[in-house]
Structure formats: C-alpha cells, structure tokens
Scaffold this active site. Structure first.
Site, mmCIF file in Angstrom:
data_model
loop_
_atom_site.group_PDB
_atom_site.id
_atom_site.type_symbol
_atom_site.label_atom_id
_atom_site.label_comp_id
_atom_site.label_asym_id
_atom_site.label_seq_id
_atom_site.Cartn_x
_atom_site.Cartn_y
_atom_site.Cartn_z
ATOM 1 N N CYS A 87 0.812 -1.213 0.000
ATOM 2 C CA CYS A 87 0.000 0.000 0.000
ATOM 3 C C CYS A 87 0.853 1.274 0.000
ATOM 4 O O CYS A 87 1.437 1.600 -1.021
ATOM 5 C CB CYS A 87 -0.976 -0.059 1.177
ATOM 6 N N HIS A 123 -4.155 -5.810 2.226
ATOM 7 C CA HIS A 123 -3.888 -6.010 3.642
ATOM 8 C C HIS A 123 -4.508 -7.355 4.004
ATOM 9 O O HIS A 123 -4.989 -8.069 3.141
ATOM 10 C CB HIS A 123 -4.521 -4.885 4.467
HETATM 11 N N1 GLN Z 1 -2.402 6.761 2.321
HETATM 12 C C1 GLN Z 1 -2.417 5.893 1.195
HETATM 13 C C2 GLN Z 1 -3.761 5.840 0.467
HETATM 14 O O1 GLN Z 1 -4.797 6.110 1.025
HETATM 15 C C3 GLN Z 1 -1.960 4.502 1.598
HETATM 16 C C4 GLN Z 1 -2.911 3.806 2.516
HETATM 17 C C5 GLN Z 1 -2.341 2.563 3.117
HETATM 18 O O2 GLN Z 1 -1.136 2.352 3.149
HETATM 19 N N2 GLN Z 1 -3.201 1.749 3.662
HETATM 20 O O3 GLN Z 1 -3.793 5.517 -0.705
#
Ligand code: GLN
Length: 225
Positions: free
Chosen positions: A94, A193
């Site tokens: 992510c 995730h």
């Molecule tokens: N902040 C980033 C997004 O919203 C990554 C989110 C994350 O790592 N879960 O795309």
C-alpha cells in the site's frame, strides 16, 4: 545455520492495518523451515545498506507519515534502487508500494515524491477510497491471492512492470485496468492487507525461498522441497 538479515523500512512510521503481520508471517514460516530472522528497523536519518539485507519489508501508512517518509527517502532512493536492481527481495504494501514509485498525489492533492525505484505513479481520487475484499489471480505462478484493500491512491504501472495479479473481485491498483500490485525482479508490491502474507501462504513461501536463495542457494533447494 540459515539466518536472514531482514530490514523493516520505516517500520516505526508505516504500519497500518496490521501490516507488520507480514513480517510475523515470514518469520513464522521461516521458523518452520529451520531459518532464523534478524530484523532491524531502518528509519529516518539512518542509512540503508543494499548489501546487508536478504529481505526488505516496506509497509503501508497514512498520508501524514508518507509525507515524512518521502523526504527521507530522497536520501535512500539510490541505495534502494540498487538493492532492487540486484534482485534483492522486497515486499511493499500500500503506502510502501506507492512510495517505491515515481510519486504519489495524496488525498489533499499534495505531490509526494517516491523513490522512483519502480516504474509506476499514483494519483488520488476525490471523496472516495477503494475499500473492500479483493481477489487477484497471478497467471505466472498459477496462484490466487485474497485480501482487503483500503486506499485512496490510484496507481498506474509502467510498461516494464507486471502486476502482482489481475483483479477478479475488487478494485486493485486504480479501479480501471484490472491490475493489482506490482512484480518487478524480486520485488513484490500489493494493496492487499489482511495482512497479505498471513492470508496467502504460497506467496509467503515463494518470497521466503527467494530471500534464502541469494545467500544460501543450496539450502534454499533442500529447505523448501
Ligand atoms: N495513504 C495511502 C492511500 O490512502 C496509503 C494507505 C495505506 O497504506 N493503507 O492511498
């Protein structure tokens, strides 16, 4: 004794949705194969030595932490690129995935510079996040991976980067082209995730074997048969 040197990049800043669980899973499977782990966090103002590690994990985070990491990353990007180009094994999830690319436009519209180690970029989307269960298929490995996605960013891959999988259920990199994650050399990136590796043991073992293979090629064959 096979001991893996593991780097948790910015592990004190980037760890949303239990992404540390990926490292715990790698460690758990390693132990079952008789492999030990020596993990250290490399964070702000600390050098990243590309020759030192067998495995690097770069987890997800919020935009605030990603902005902080982005600044520091500019001092590490050459070493990170060297590590990846020399077939170092890396997992980016992510926010970590986004920061390995050229740039990330966050939810507020700020352009956050990435490491530019992988050929992708990430745009934002207005008043929306991609949230939900996701299933992807990797045709090269003949494997299906399951997870949960939660991101604002919309990532677009360059021509020489393969996706980690093709989306069967969910949104993936950008909700448009059915790609999910990235796979370049021995770097595996994903928005999943769950954590990703806890839910997908075949991918865990694949990554672990590659990590062992570089420094202990003979052991990799015997430990993973
Ligand atoms: N902040 C980033 C997004 O919203 C990554 C989110 C994350 O790592 N879960 O795309």
């Amino acid at each position: 004794m096979v001991e893996l040197k593991v780097c948790h990049l910015y592990g004190n800043l980037l760890n949303t949705y239990g992404d540390n669980g990926n490292l715990l899973m790698l460690q758990h499977r390693a132990k079952q194969h008789g492999i030990t782990f020596d993990t250290e966090i490399v964070s702000l103002d600390q050098p990243f030595d590309p020759a030192k590690y067998d495995l690097v994990f770069f987890g997800g985070g919020q935009d605030f932490e990603q902005r902080i990491v982005s600044k520091d990353l500019q001092n590490k990007k050459e070493d990170i690129t060297t590590y990846i180009e020399k077939d170092g094994v890396m997992v980016g999830i992510c926010g970590g995935f986004q920061l390995l690319g050229h740039y990330y436009v966050d939810a507020a519209g700020n352009k956050i510079e990435g490491a530019g180690a992988l050929d992708h970029y990430t745009l934002n989307q207005e008043n929306n996040r991609f949230i939900g269960d996701i299933v992807i298929k990797n045709d090269e490995f003949g494997e299906t991976y399951k997870g949960f996605e939660n991101h604002n960013g919309r990532t677009f891959l360059g021509e020489n980067v393969k996706p980690l999988g093709i989306v069967e259920i969910g949104q993936g990199n950008n909700g448009e082209d059915k790609t999910e994650g990235a796979h370049y050399k021995q770097t595996y990136c994903s928005y999943l995730h769950g954590p990703l590796l806890v839910r997908n043991v075949t991918l865990t073992d694949r990554i672990l074997k590659e990590a062992v293979k570089k420094r202990f090629p003979q052991e990799a064959e015997t430990l993973f048969t």
